[in-house]
Design an enzyme around this catalytic site. Sequence first.
Site, PDB file in Angstrom:
ATOM      1  N   GLY A  84       0.837  -1.190   0.000  1.00 24.93           N
ATOM      2  CA  GLY A  84       0.000   0.000   0.000  1.00 24.93           C
ATOM      3  C   GLY A  84       0.868   1.233   0.000  1.00 24.93           C
ATOM      4  N   CYS A 131       5.164  -6.315   1.535  1.00 30.33           N
ATOM      5  CA  CYS A 131       5.590  -4.914   1.502  1.00 30.33           C
ATOM      6  C   CYS A 131       4.967  -4.125   2.657  1.00 30.33           C
ATOM      7  CB  CYS A 131       5.277  -4.303   0.138  1.00 30.33           C
ATOM      8  SG  CYS A 131       6.192  -2.787  -0.170  1.00 30.33           S
ATOM      9  N   TYR A 132       4.015  -3.231   2.389  1.00 33.22           N
ATOM     10  CA  TYR A 132       3.368  -2.511   3.495  1.00 33.22           C
ATOM     11  C   TYR A 132       2.797  -3.506   4.509  1.00 33.22           C
ATOM     12  CZ  TYR A 132       0.240   0.473   6.162  1.00 33.22           C
ATOM     13  OH  TYR A 132      -0.387   1.121   7.190  1.00 33.22           O
ATOM     14  N   HIS A 178       7.892  -8.096  -3.639  1.00 28.70           N
ATOM     15  CA  HIS A 178       6.571  -8.430  -4.209  1.00 28.70           C
ATOM     16  C   HIS A 178       6.616  -9.790  -4.908  1.00 28.70           C
ATOM     17  CE1 HIS A 178       4.475  -4.644  -3.440  1.00 28.70           C
ATOM     18  NE2 HIS A 178       5.696  -4.144  -3.458  1.00 28.70           N
ATOM     19  N   GLU A 215       4.268 -11.372  -6.129  1.00 32.74           N
ATOM     20  CA  GLU A 215       3.222 -11.483  -7.155  1.00 32.74           C
ATOM     21  C   GLU A 215       3.655 -11.017  -8.539  1.00 32.74           C
ATOM     22  OE1 GLU A 215       3.384  -9.431  -4.667  1.00 32.74           O
ATOM     23  OE2 GLU A 215       2.578  -7.450  -5.100  1.00 32.74           O
ATOM     24  N   GLY A 235     -22.431 -10.257 -26.892  1.00 33.97           N
ATOM     25  CA  GLY A 235     -21.363 -10.772 -27.751  1.00 33.97           C
ATOM     26  C   GLY A 235     -20.064 -10.818 -26.978  1.00 33.97           C
ATOM     27  N   VAL A 270     -17.472 -11.638 -23.775  1.00 34.48           N
ATOM     28  CA  VAL A 270     -17.218 -12.925 -23.120  1.00 34.48           C
ATOM     29  C   VAL A 270     -17.999 -13.084 -21.814  1.00 34.48           C
ATOM     30  CG1 VAL A 270     -15.032 -12.056 -22.177  1.00 34.48           C
ATOM     31  CG2 VAL A 270     -15.408 -14.487 -22.267  1.00 34.48           C
ATOM     32  N   ASP A 271     -18.184 -11.990 -21.069  1.00 31.58           N
ATOM     33  CA  ASP A 271     -18.847 -12.127 -19.762  1.00 31.58           C
ATOM     34  C   ASP A 271     -20.309 -12.558 -19.911  1.00 31.58           C
ATOM     35  OD1 ASP A 271     -16.451 -11.198 -18.901  1.00 31.58           O
ATOM     36  OD2 ASP A 271     -17.138  -9.176 -18.453  1.00 31.58           O
ATOM     37  N   LYS A 275     -11.313 -11.939 -14.947  1.00 28.74           N
ATOM     38  CA  LYS A 275     -11.506 -12.077 -16.393  1.00 28.74           C
ATOM     39  C   LYS A 275     -10.856 -13.356 -16.949  1.00 28.74           C
ATOM     40  CE  LYS A 275     -13.192  -9.911 -19.978  1.00 28.74           C
ATOM     41  NZ  LYS A 275     -14.447  -9.145 -20.000  1.00 28.74           N
TER      42      LYS A 275
END
Length: 509
Positions: free
Chosen positions: A56, A83-84, A168, A170, A223, A225-226, A365
């Site tokens: 953060g 981190c934070y 990090h 990630e 149309g 994807v969701d 997504k």
Amino acid sequence: MNDRQTVIVLDFGGQYNQLIARRVREQGVYCELLPFTTPTAKILEKSPIGIIFTGGPSTVTDKDAPRVERALLEAGVPVLGICYGCQLMAHTFGGVVSEGPREYGRRTMSVLESKLFEGVSPTSMCWMSHTSYIEKLPEGFHSIAVTPTCPVAAMACEDKKLYGVQFHPEVVHTEEGGKILHNFLYNVCGAKGDWTMGNFAAETIAALREKIGDKKVLCALSGGVDSAVAATLVHKACPNLVCVYVDHGLMRKNETEEIVRVFRDGQGMDLIAVDASKRFLAALKGVTEPEKKRKIIGAEFIKVFEEEAKKIGAVDYLVQGTIYPDVIESGLGASAKIKSHHNVGGLPDVVDFKEIVEPLRDLFKDEVRACGFEIGLPASIVMRQPFPGPGLGIRIIGEVTAEKVKILQDADYIFREEIARAGLDKEIWQYFAVLTNVQTVGVMGDERTYDRVCGLRAVTSVDGMTADWARIPYDVLEVISSRIVNEVKGINRIAYDITSKPPSTIEWE
Ligand code: XMP
């Protein structure tokens, strides 16, 4: 209901917060991102197998810095602070966090023995981004990693299953990041890896079947994807689903046909495809201002849908393709609105229904796409690049006419065809043609032409929030340019957009 294992990612406003959550999911572990303000009791109510504190922008020693209750760290649930989050853990237990030495970017890290580092090489690259550091560890903790300038690149209190990393894990630049997260999830938290899209699809279809049964359901297919994946899940669960697809005439070339082919012919859905192109063109006549165009298209869409919904009558459920990033409430602040976005989210007001169902509420997504493949949708739908609700209406600068739509569809089709042929369609996030309002002089054969400039836009991005222009090889651009100018009447010049976002946006309007 299901008894899937859950990790809580507690959001302290870091720029990588959603990325952390996605990385956890990629490891086969379900997680939820919650703001740091979530009460301890509420977090523990979810019986998490582990908790991750994100990074953060704050300084932990500041009076108003985001905090957590010590009770959360003492609840017996494993915690990984990043981190934070690492500094917060140290601070909460009485350690000393001070300014400097700062570290930004790639750093060489050496690790000691720890459950967190099983199978991790003794030295590797990690990604740092911090201005404060842990000067003195709290009691019971010891340093388990160092860099040349950071004495506590990671810390642990192994007995209490509390871990902190200053770097990090990630981001891809941390070479062993995936392994480290895996160790936390599987070695420390005891994850089983029960989060797979196969499980998700099966559980969701069963839950929808139980909830909806043979009641009447309505879904607006765009149309995209969701909505496609949401509708297909419901279709597999319920016999009484009706899908409405409003064709505003501003879709890409052949797209409407493809949608009808996949959903009506392929999936056997009850699909009502409404050709409303004339209405949209009439509503857009003489309009040039981008926001006005967006508003008109959005409003017209709602009107057409309302008319169809009236014909269908009262339904029990309305399906919405809401996905997890739409649901997440961030730890800190909200951002300014740049454009009025149009999607099918504005429908509830105009449909007579009892309840909304959102089967994708928990998915990112990339998971929506994986789920789409899992339930048998083709790549043309599942891997479809983002496409704005107002469609080509905001890719034609100035007034929208039927003639311009046709020109743009043809140019855009060639662009897409050549990008795919060059094998670039996977690495470029979004690519499309824009029909500008500029006419320039050209020469074709011995004739003077006075035709339009076509803009080409291709960007790399992760989520559309920021983007960089794609470095398409010159020889590919050459083929695209030559084909468009030769094959599409009305265009005699091509311009390639080399601006990033920010300062530009991805769409031109
Ligand atoms: P901008 O142009 O704001 O676009 O950089 C970011 C991403 O959003 C898409 N976009 C839209 N999507 N309704 C949508 O569903 C809209 O009205 C809309 N406008 C832009 C755009 O294509 C890009 O992927």
